[in-house]
Write a protein that holds these residues in place. Structure first.
Motif, PDB file in Angstrom:
ATOM      1  N   ARG B  20     117.823  80.315 -11.499  1.00 35.19           N
ATOM      2  CA  ARG B  20     117.993  80.947 -10.187  1.00 35.19           C
ATOM      3  C   ARG B  20     118.878  82.184 -10.296  1.00 35.19           C
ATOM      4  N   GLN B  27     114.870  89.928 -10.359  1.00 33.75           N
ATOM      5  CA  GLN B  27     114.122  90.228  -9.136  1.00 33.75           C
ATOM      6  C   GLN B  27     114.658  91.476  -8.441  1.00 33.75           C
ATOM      7  N   ARG B  28     115.980  91.589  -8.392  1.00 32.40           N
ATOM      8  CA  ARG B  28     116.568  92.699  -7.632  1.00 32.40           C
ATOM      9  C   ARG B  28     117.036  93.829  -8.539  1.00 32.40           C
ATOM     10  N   LYS B  57     128.275  99.463  -4.246  1.00 31.47           N
ATOM     11  CA  LYS B  57     127.213  98.983  -3.364  1.00 31.47           C
ATOM     12  C   LYS B  57     126.381  97.904  -4.083  1.00 31.47           C
ATOM     13  N   GLU B  60     128.388  94.721  -4.337  1.00 29.60           N
ATOM     14  CA  GLU B  60     128.420  93.983  -3.068  1.00 29.60           C
ATOM     15  C   GLU B  60     127.133  93.183  -2.892  1.00 29.60           C
ATOM     16  N   GLN B  61     126.004  93.795  -3.208  1.00 34.12           N
ATOM     17  CA  GLN B  61     124.722  93.091  -3.100  1.00 34.12           C
ATOM     18  C   GLN B  61     124.636  91.928  -4.094  1.00 34.12           C
ATOM     19  N   LYS B  64     126.734  89.120  -2.666  1.00 29.91           N
ATOM     20  CA  LYS B  64     126.148  88.490  -1.476  1.00 29.91           C
ATOM     21  C   LYS B  64     124.878  87.725  -1.814  1.00 29.91           C
ATOM     22  N   GLN B  65     124.053  88.307  -2.666  1.00 25.98           N
ATOM     23  CA  GLN B  65     122.812  87.619  -3.018  1.00 25.98           C
ATOM     24  C   GLN B  65     123.110  86.340  -3.806  1.00 25.98           C
ATOM     25  N   GLU B  67     125.831  84.562  -3.485  1.00 27.57           N
ATOM     26  CA  GLU B  67     126.403  83.595  -2.541  1.00 27.57           C
ATOM     27  C   GLU B  67     125.335  82.948  -1.667  1.00 27.57           C
ATOM     28  N   LYS B  68     124.208  83.628  -1.510  1.00 33.70           N
ATOM     29  CA  LYS B  68     123.109  83.054  -0.715  1.00 33.70           C
ATOM     30  C   LYS B  68     122.442  81.875  -1.402  1.00 33.70           C
ATOM     31  N   LEU B  69     122.496  81.839  -2.732  1.00 33.56           N
ATOM     32  CA  LEU B  69     121.855  80.726  -3.434  1.00 33.56           C
ATOM     33  C   LEU B  69     122.530  79.426  -3.010  1.00 33.56           C
ATOM     34  N   VAL B  70     121.702  78.452  -2.666  1.00 30.88           N
ATOM     35  CA  VAL B  70     122.218  77.201  -2.108  1.00 30.88           C
ATOM     36  C   VAL B  70     123.169  76.509  -3.087  1.00 30.88           C
ATOM     37  N   GLU B  71     122.895  76.635  -4.382  1.00 30.60           N
ATOM     38  CA  GLU B  71     123.705  75.912  -5.364  1.00 30.60           C
ATOM     39  C   GLU B  71     124.925  76.697  -5.836  1.00 30.60           C
ATOM     40  N   VAL B  72     125.105  77.895  -5.301  1.00 26.21           N
ATOM     41  CA  VAL B  72     126.303  78.674  -5.650  1.00 26.21           C
ATOM     42  C   VAL B  72     127.402  78.353  -4.638  1.00 26.21           C
ATOM     43  N   ILE B  73     128.555  77.910  -5.157  1.00 21.12           N
ATOM     44  CA  ILE B  73     129.647  77.526  -4.272  1.00 21.12           C
ATOM     45  C   ILE B  73     130.525  78.730  -3.954  1.00 21.12           C
TER      46      ILE B  73
END
Lengths: 560, 167
Positions: B20, B27-28, B57, B60-61, B64-65, B67-73
């Motif tokens: 992931r 991906q990005r 910039k 920052e992305q 944030k990206q 941190e969006k992963l469900v398994e990232v604390i």
């Protein structure tokens, strides 16, 4: 703790999440799950003819109802056929749970029959996904999948069940509540930030509100209108925001962006404060980002922190649920002195007068799509739902059809998936049977999914597909007309089917419309018939969707 | 301005979590200069130390990206001035004669590296340190011939009582 088989536990988990409908197509890896479905009376299973349609139907169900949509497919090709639908839901933040089977655990990694790394494929197109290895994890995983799909920024979640996990008998513990340590969406906005936003808005001369899909998800209609009226700020909507506010309201200017309405594009270009609400400022709604709304200070409310500052620099970021943040913002603004914006409102009214959408082509044969939209509007009720395919048909619908109620316009905005509208209409009709549902389609798009006419006939789901038949891939053709010297490469169809006969072959109603004035009666009859209907409307192939911001141009440099 | 940034990422220790994280970078179109992962003090969790490059910039992305992963604390940016930064490298150096061996061992001593294996024609050296130190040592070894090099990737921990997740 109860002992049951995996398949039964999946169904039990779905029931506990309130699932009433699932769209799917069985296969070897899910045969035990379908065996459990055989006895099931609380969940209606709708057998599709292609898994892509199961995913789109689940998506359409979710968008029409606000509930999580569910689709089921087998391993291998079943899973890969779902992916276009999953990706579509991902790009538009639609909550679906996709269930696939996979080969038995001992065969995983052996390139067994119909084995594919389904979770590997769906990882970048889901909010989250799971591959189960232990049947005892089923209850927790289903609970987690629904929690993730519907909360925060909604999105698709995929669960892959190896066949022997579905077969196995195990002790199942269905939790009431679960804890996901790394997943805590922020709902309430930061007060200091909201206060800053209020100050900017209170002092604005030319405020504009841009409300996107997030405003639909959070059900922020009332708050948006209240704020717009307080501030004297027009509301503009990218495609995903369409229907979040009533478009007949004088402050709602309609679609913004590449094929937006001129008043919307002018307003955002001249704004001194732009409030983005649940929008990701996608390239289709901003035009060339370097020229987008250059005079404005920007406030951006979004539940997904990663959207803030991603595409457009922001002065006041606010992370939170659109509706909750707007409520707080309104409370603060109510105590402030707000400027009257007479000049701004007058300017907007002037634009509206100067650039109204032009519908009337009462004599044109072949029919103009605008005239078709006008006649559709005559029949469409407030609660009726419009879905669209992708391309010119989508833009005609987005630009010309007025929607006044939330969740009455459903379209594939982000991924731009041709073939979405018809199965999405099926899902929407299942979710809201009391509403008429019409898919504004193109002949190119509809052919991609027309096999599922069998599904709507078999299950008595009376949706209407209204084809704007220009015998071409219209939007690509439009680009080739405008920017490629009319070198029409691979866009003109020379052998499209007779859509009326096609519909009738499936047992649906088919109607051919070629003349102005015949669209409205045909659509009314279709709605009244209570039968799935395809209305094939022959339209002018050379009609372009205008206005249009040419690629790379400023918003104010619209053509047409 | 493109700069290197060091991130410490606390993740749930679940199958696929590295895919992931690395998939997100691909991906990005974010860069991964170095990535190292292992279990941490909390059972069921792992800590990834990741070095990425990009302007503010992009950083920052990335944060944030992730941190969006469900398994990232939690994602913590590690300031090199306030952290201990270490990497381990194993280098197999061409050393066919006694004279060359003793020369290599002298260098190793200066860098506090240690000889962990000896063969008829090679010496295997283990060196631990920040990336600059490892680079300096490897530069010294180049003329002898580095037959093989294996590196762990950068790991990092905060100095003093402050914990990584408090950064």
């Amino acid at each position: 703790m109860v002992v049951m088989r995996g398949g039964k536990a999946i169904i039990e988990g779905l029931k506990r999440e309130g699932v009433k409908v699932a769209f799917g197509l069985p296969g070897g890896a899910v045969i035990e799950l379908y065996d459990a479905i055989y006895d099931e009376t609380d969940i209606r299973h709708i057998l599709v003819r292609h898994e892509q349609c199961a995913a789109h139907a689940a998506d359409g169900y979710a968008r029409a109802s606000g509930e999580v949509g569910v689709c089921i497919a087998t391993s291998g090709p079943g899973a890969t056929n779902l992916t276009t639908g999953i990706a579509t839901a991902y790009m538009d933040s639609s909550p679906i749970v996709a269930i696939t089977g996979n080969v038995v655990r001992p065969l995983i990694g052996k390139d067994a029959f119909q084995e594919i790394d389904a979770t590997g494929i769906t990882m970048p197109i889901t909010k989250h996904n799971f591959r189960l290895t232990d049947p005892r994890d089923i209850p927790y995983t289903i609970k987690a999948a629904f929690q993730i799909a519907k909360s925060g920024r909604p999105g698709p979640v995929h669960i892959d069940f190896p066949r022997d996990v579905i077969q196995a008998e195990a002790e199942m513990d269905f939790p009431e509540r679960i804890e996901l340590p790394g997943y805590k969406p922020t709902l309430k906005g930061n007060f200091a930030q909201i206060k800053k936003a209020a100050e900017l808005l209170a002092n604005a001369e030319r405020p504009v509100i841009m409300a996107g899909g997030g405003a639909v998800h959070s059900n922020a209609t009332k708050e948006l209108i209240q704020l717009a009226e307080m501030l004297g700020a027009p509301i503009i909507t990218p495609l995903m925001g369409k229907s979040c506010v009533p478009e007949s309201h004088p402050l709602v200017l309609g679609l913004v962006g590449m094929h937006g309405r001129k008043p919307s594009n002018f307003a955002v270009s001249e704004a001194d404060v732009l409030l983005g609400v649940g929008t990701r400022f996608s390239d289709r709604s901003t035009g060339a980002v370097a020229y987008f709304s250059t005079e404005s200070k920007k406030i951006h409310i979004d539940i997904d922190p990663a959207e803030i500052g991603k595409n457009v620099p922001v002065d006041v970021p606010i992370v939170g649920d659109a509706r909750l943040v707007l409520q707080d913002l309104i409370k603060i603004l109510e105590k402030m002195a707000l400027k009257k914006k007479t000049a701004w409102i007058e300017k907007i009214e002037q634009w509206k007068k100067e650039f109204p959408p032009k519908y009337d082509y009462p004599d044109a044969i072949p029919l103009k799509p605008q005239q078709v939209m006008k006649e559709v509007m005559e029949v469409l009720g407030e609660d009726d739902i419009v879905t669209t395919e992708v391309g010119q048909c989508q833009m005609w619908a987005g630009h010309y059809l007025t929607r006044n109620k939330i969740r009455t316009f459903i379209s594939s905005g982000g991924l731009g998936t041709m073939g979405f509208g018809f199965p999405a209409a099926m899902g929407a009709k299942v979710a809201r049977p009391e509403s008429n549902v019409v898919d504004i389609a193109g002949d190119g798009s509809f052919l991609m999914v027309c096999q599922d006419l069998a599904t709507v006939v078999e299950n008595n789901i009376p949706v209407v597909v209204l084809i704007l038949d220009n015998r071409a891939l219209g939007m690509v053709r439009q680009w080739q007309m405008l920017f490629f010297d009319k070198r029409y490469s691979a866009v003109d169809f020379r052998a499209q089917p007779d859509f009326v006969k096609l519909a009738e072959a499936f047992g649906a109603r088919g109607e051919l419309v070629e003349r102005p004035g015949e669209v409205a009666p045909a659509l009314k009859e279709a709605f009244d018939s209570g039968k799935p209907t395809v209305i094939n409307v022959i339209v002018d192939r050379d009609e372009c969707v205008f206005p249009m911001i040419p690629p790379g141009a400023k918003m104010t440099e619209m053509i047409g | 301005m493109t700069e290197k940034h060091m991130l410490s990422v606390l993740v749930e220790d679940k199958p696929g979590v590295m895919q992931r994280v690395s998939g997100l970078f691909r991906q990005r179109a974010f860069n991964i200069d170095s990535i190292a992962v292992g279990p941490c003090e909390k059972e069921g969790f792992s800590r990834i130390t990741l070095v990425t490059s990009g302007d503010e910039k992009v950083l920052e992305q990335v944060r944030k990206q992730l941190e969006k992963l469900v398994e990232v604390i939690k994602v913590s940016e590690m300031n090199p001035d306030e952290c201990v930064v270490r990497e381990l490298a194993l280098a197999k150096i061409h050393a066919p004669t006694g004279a060359i061996r003793s020369e290599i061992i002298q260098y190793a001593n200066i860098f506090r590296a240690s000889v962990v294996d000896v063969g008829p024609e090679t010496l295997t050296i283990e060196i631990t340190g920040d990336p600059d130190k490892i680079k300096a040592f490897l530069d010294m070894m180049k003329p002898f011939g580095i037959r093989e090099l294996v590196r762990t990737g950068i790991t990092s921990i905060t100095r003093g009582a402050r914990l990584i997740e408090e950064v």
